[in-house]
Design a protein around this motif. Structure first.
Motif, mmCIF file in Angstrom:
data_model
loop_
_atom_site.group_PDB
_atom_site.id
_atom_site.type_symbol
_atom_site.label_atom_id
_atom_site.label_comp_id
_atom_site.label_asym_id
_atom_site.label_seq_id
_atom_site.Cartn_x
_atom_site.Cartn_y
_atom_site.Cartn_z
ATOM 1 N N GLU A 134 59.167 14.930 79.607
ATOM 2 C CA GLU A 134 58.612 16.286 79.477
ATOM 3 C C GLU A 134 59.742 17.337 80.305
ATOM 4 O OE1 GLU A 134 55.213 16.276 82.664
ATOM 5 O OE2 GLU A 134 54.325 14.178 80.599
ATOM 6 N N CYS A 135 59.565 18.501 79.883
ATOM 7 C CA CYS A 135 60.980 19.093 80.038
ATOM 8 C C CYS A 135 60.321 20.592 80.602
ATOM 9 C CB CYS A 135 61.812 19.326 79.164
ATOM 10 S SG CYS A 135 62.490 18.817 78.673
ATOM 11 N N VAL A 136 61.066 21.146 81.488
ATOM 12 C CA VAL A 136 60.643 23.119 81.907
ATOM 13 C C VAL A 136 61.571 23.275 81.205
ATOM 14 C CG1 VAL A 136 60.141 22.563 83.927
ATOM 15 C CG2 VAL A 136 61.643 22.590 83.930
ATOM 16 N N LEU A 137 62.271 24.739 80.481
ATOM 17 C CA LEU A 137 63.263 25.316 80.193
ATOM 18 C C LEU A 137 64.015 25.951 80.892
ATOM 19 C CD1 LEU A 137 64.606 26.229 77.454
ATOM 20 C CD2 LEU A 137 63.452 28.314 77.559
ATOM 21 N N ASP A 138 65.533 25.083 80.838
ATOM 22 C CA ASP A 138 66.431 25.510 82.538
ATOM 23 C C ASP A 138 67.255 27.228 81.211
ATOM 24 O OD1 ASP A 138 69.286 25.158 83.319
ATOM 25 O OD2 ASP A 138 68.257 24.858 84.680
ATOM 26 N N GLN A 139 67.303 27.348 80.925
ATOM 27 C CA GLN A 139 68.547 28.010 80.219
ATOM 28 C C GLN A 139 68.002 27.929 78.337
ATOM 29 O OE1 GLN A 139 72.629 28.955 80.767
ATOM 30 N NE2 GLN A 139 72.331 26.757 82.029
ATOM 31 N N SER A 140 68.396 28.879 77.968
ATOM 32 C CA SER A 140 67.665 29.229 76.116
ATOM 33 C C SER A 140 69.313 30.080 76.474
ATOM 34 C CB SER A 140 66.556 30.097 75.972
ATOM 35 O OG SER A 140 66.248 30.694 76.260
ATOM 36 N N ILE A 141 69.872 30.081 74.925
ATOM 37 C CA ILE A 141 71.231 30.442 74.958
ATOM 38 C C ILE A 141 71.492 31.366 73.602
ATOM 39 C CG2 ILE A 141 73.675 30.029 75.070
ATOM 40 C CD1 ILE A 141 73.894 28.389 77.069
ATOM 41 N N PRO A 142 71.352 32.159 72.934
ATOM 42 C CA PRO A 142 71.457 32.036 71.671
ATOM 43 C C PRO A 142 72.732 32.620 70.484
ATOM 44 C CG PRO A 142 71.392 34.414 72.476
ATOM 45 C CD PRO A 142 70.742 33.533 74.402
ATOM 46 N N LEU A 143 73.157 31.285 70.093
ATOM 47 C CA LEU A 143 75.024 30.902 69.988
ATOM 48 C C LEU A 143 75.487 31.327 68.082
ATOM 49 C CD1 LEU A 143 75.081 27.776 71.579
ATOM 50 C CD2 LEU A 143 76.271 30.026 72.591
ATOM 51 N N GLY A 144 76.205 31.951 68.047
ATOM 52 C CA GLY A 144 76.429 31.832 66.468
ATOM 53 C C GLY A 144 75.767 33.322 65.460
ATOM 54 N N GLY A 145 76.380 32.806 64.675
ATOM 55 C CA GLY A 145 75.985 34.374 64.339
ATOM 56 C C GLY A 145 76.792 35.739 64.482
ATOM 57 N N THR A 146 75.680 36.492 64.664
ATOM 58 C CA THR A 146 76.281 38.146 65.451
ATOM 59 C C THR A 146 75.733 38.687 66.647
ATOM 60 O OG1 THR A 146 74.808 39.410 64.517
ATOM 61 C CG2 THR A 146 77.087 38.994 63.443
ATOM 62 N N SER A 147 75.732 38.774 67.712
ATOM 63 C CA SER A 147 75.176 39.766 69.138
ATOM 64 C C SER A 147 73.601 39.466 68.752
ATOM 65 C CB SER A 147 75.685 40.162 69.986
ATOM 66 O OG SER A 147 75.918 41.223 69.112
ATOM 67 N N GLU A 148 74.036 40.454 67.590
ATOM 68 C CA GLU A 148 72.538 41.433 67.059
ATOM 69 C C GLU A 148 71.886 40.393 65.630
ATOM 70 O OE1 GLU A 148 75.583 42.815 66.141
ATOM 71 O OE2 GLU A 148 75.556 44.225 67.564
ATOM 72 N N ASN A 149 72.188 39.228 66.020
ATOM 73 C CA ASN A 149 71.688 38.521 65.288
ATOM 74 C C ASN A 149 71.793 36.933 64.948
ATOM 75 O OD1 ASN A 149 69.484 37.308 62.055
ATOM 76 N ND2 ASN A 149 71.422 37.836 60.939
ATOM 77 N N PRO A 150 71.616 36.242 65.624
ATOM 78 C CA PRO A 150 72.204 34.744 66.053
ATOM 79 C C PRO A 150 71.921 34.008 65.259
ATOM 80 C CG PRO A 150 71.257 35.454 68.628
ATOM 81 C CD PRO A 150 70.861 36.942 67.260
ATOM 82 N N ALA A 151 72.726 32.935 64.907
ATOM 83 C CA ALA A 151 72.045 31.597 64.144
ATOM 84 C C ALA A 151 71.311 30.454 64.762
ATOM 85 C CB ALA A 151 73.425 31.409 63.341
ATOM 86 N N CYS A 152 71.114 30.844 66.144
ATOM 87 C CA CYS A 152 70.213 29.279 66.775
ATOM 88 C C CYS A 152 70.405 29.570 68.510
ATOM 89 C CB CYS A 152 71.275 28.396 66.795
ATOM 90 S SG CYS A 152 72.803 27.907 67.855
ATOM 91 N N ASP A 153 69.185 28.682 68.430
ATOM 92 C CA ASP A 153 68.777 29.177 69.500
ATOM 93 C C ASP A 153 69.083 27.330 70.453
ATOM 94 O OD1 ASP A 153 67.821 31.529 70.462
ATOM 95 O OD2 ASP A 153 66.636 30.574 68.227
ATOM 96 N N LEU A 154 70.224 27.674 71.740
ATOM 97 C CA LEU A 154 70.253 26.394 72.078
ATOM 98 C C LEU A 154 69.277 26.670 73.292
ATOM 99 C CD1 LEU A 154 72.028 23.576 72.588
ATOM 100 C CD2 LEU A 154 74.031 25.022 73.678
ATOM 101 N N LEU A 155 68.422 25.396 73.447
ATOM 102 C CA LEU A 155 67.128 25.106 74.283
ATOM 103 C C LEU A 155 67.974 24.582 76.056
ATOM 104 C CD1 LEU A 155 63.897 25.219 73.172
ATOM 105 C CD2 LEU A 155 65.129 27.039 73.343
ATOM 106 N N ILE A 156 67.642 24.640 76.533
ATOM 107 C CA ILE A 156 68.972 23.547 77.715
ATOM 108 C C ILE A 156 67.493 23.322 78.393
ATOM 109 C CG2 ILE A 156 70.220 22.769 80.052
ATOM 110 C CD1 ILE A 156 71.062 23.715 77.022
ATOM 111 N N GLY A 157 66.725 22.191 78.261
ATOM 112 C CA GLY A 157 65.120 21.164 78.961
ATOM 113 C C GLY A 157 66.267 20.272 80.145
ATOM 114 N N ARG A 158 65.254 20.503 81.534
ATOM 115 C CA ARG A 158 65.164 20.333 82.696
ATOM 116 C C ARG A 158 64.682 19.030 82.993
ATOM 117 N NH1 ARG A 158 63.148 20.692 87.922
ATOM 118 N NH2 ARG A 158 63.186 22.795 87.587
ATOM 119 N N VAL A 159 64.979 17.556 82.576
ATOM 120 C CA VAL A 159 63.353 16.462 82.487
ATOM 121 C C VAL A 159 62.476 16.327 83.907
ATOM 122 C CG1 VAL A 159 62.736 14.263 81.641
ATOM 123 C CG2 VAL A 159 64.848 15.138 80.616
ATOM 124 N N VAL A 160 61.503 17.454 83.429
ATOM 125 C CA VAL A 160 60.686 17.139 85.316
ATOM 126 C C VAL A 160 59.429 15.636 84.789
ATOM 127 C CG1 VAL A 160 60.655 19.380 85.392
ATOM 128 C CG2 VAL A 160 58.890 18.697 84.122
#
Length: 203
Positions: A134-160
């Motif tokens: 079970e995780c709460v979202l610690d961070q979500s980071i748009p990466l890749g592509g361009t600043s206007e059109n990222p290629a992915c969303d990196l989800l960092i989850g803290r396990v609770v």
């Protein structure tokens, strides 16, 4: 040895090179809950441990034509999600959930999986999994592509909260052979655990 400049390859060619080289990859089977109460489930092989203090894991959710996938959108809106470790006992059902469904349809229902109430988050887990985090979202980071059109969303989850089938856990250690995890290779190919060997670390 062949030498290749990634900038000379198409996105698809880079994808094939990376997914064929970085193997085997563990598969995160993620449930998330939409604002409308639809329980989404999907597998992701861009997945790993980030930190143990506190326990953090990462799941990279690739966008489709610049559009966020349900998992990323739901996790970012709700601030929580559940990661299940994929194993042989229900890998066929996991594969079914990779189907592209509209946001108002549940992959959990499509694959006839069984939701179970979580302990510390509002997103249900799945009974079929032998390990779930079970995780709460610690961070979500748009990466890749361009600043206007990222290629992915990196989800960092803290396990609770951890859940594990009782017979797989003894004296703080997990029985990897008993878990029977599956990992992703390239294309439609998966791998079982295979042979295990031990190397002593240098002191």
């Amino acid at each position: 040895m062949k030498s290749i400049d990634p900038s000379h390859l198409s996105d698809r060619e880079n994808y094939k090179f990376l997914t064929g080289s970085v193997i085997p990859r563990p598969v995160a089977f993620v449930t998330s809950l939409s604002k409308e109460g639809i329980l989404n489930a999907a597998p992701f092989s861009y997945f790993n441990v980030v930190c143990s203090s506190p326990p953090l894991i990462s799941v990279s959710v690739q966008r489709s034509n610049g559009n966020q996938k349900d998992t990323a959108r739901n996790a970012m809106e709700a601030g929580e999600f559940v990661v299940h470790i994929s194993d042989e006992s229900y890998v066929e059902a996991i594969n079914i959930t990779a189907a592209s469904l509209p946001p108002d349809e549940s992959e959990v229902e499509l694959a006839s999986l069984t939701p179970v109430e979580s302990t510390s988050v509002g997103v249900p887990g799945l009974q079929e999994a032998n390990i779930r985090l079970e995780c709460v979202l610690d961070q979500s980071i748009p990466l890749g592509g361009t600043s206007e059109n990222p290629a992915c969303d990196l989800l960092i989850g803290r396990v609770v909260h951890y859940h594990i089938k009782e017979e797989l856990y003894e004296k703080g250690r997990i029985d990897a052979v008993g878990l029977k995890p599956v990992s992703r290779l390239a294309g439609n190919n998966y791998s079982r655990l295979g042979d295990i060997f031990t190397l002593d670390r240098p002191k």
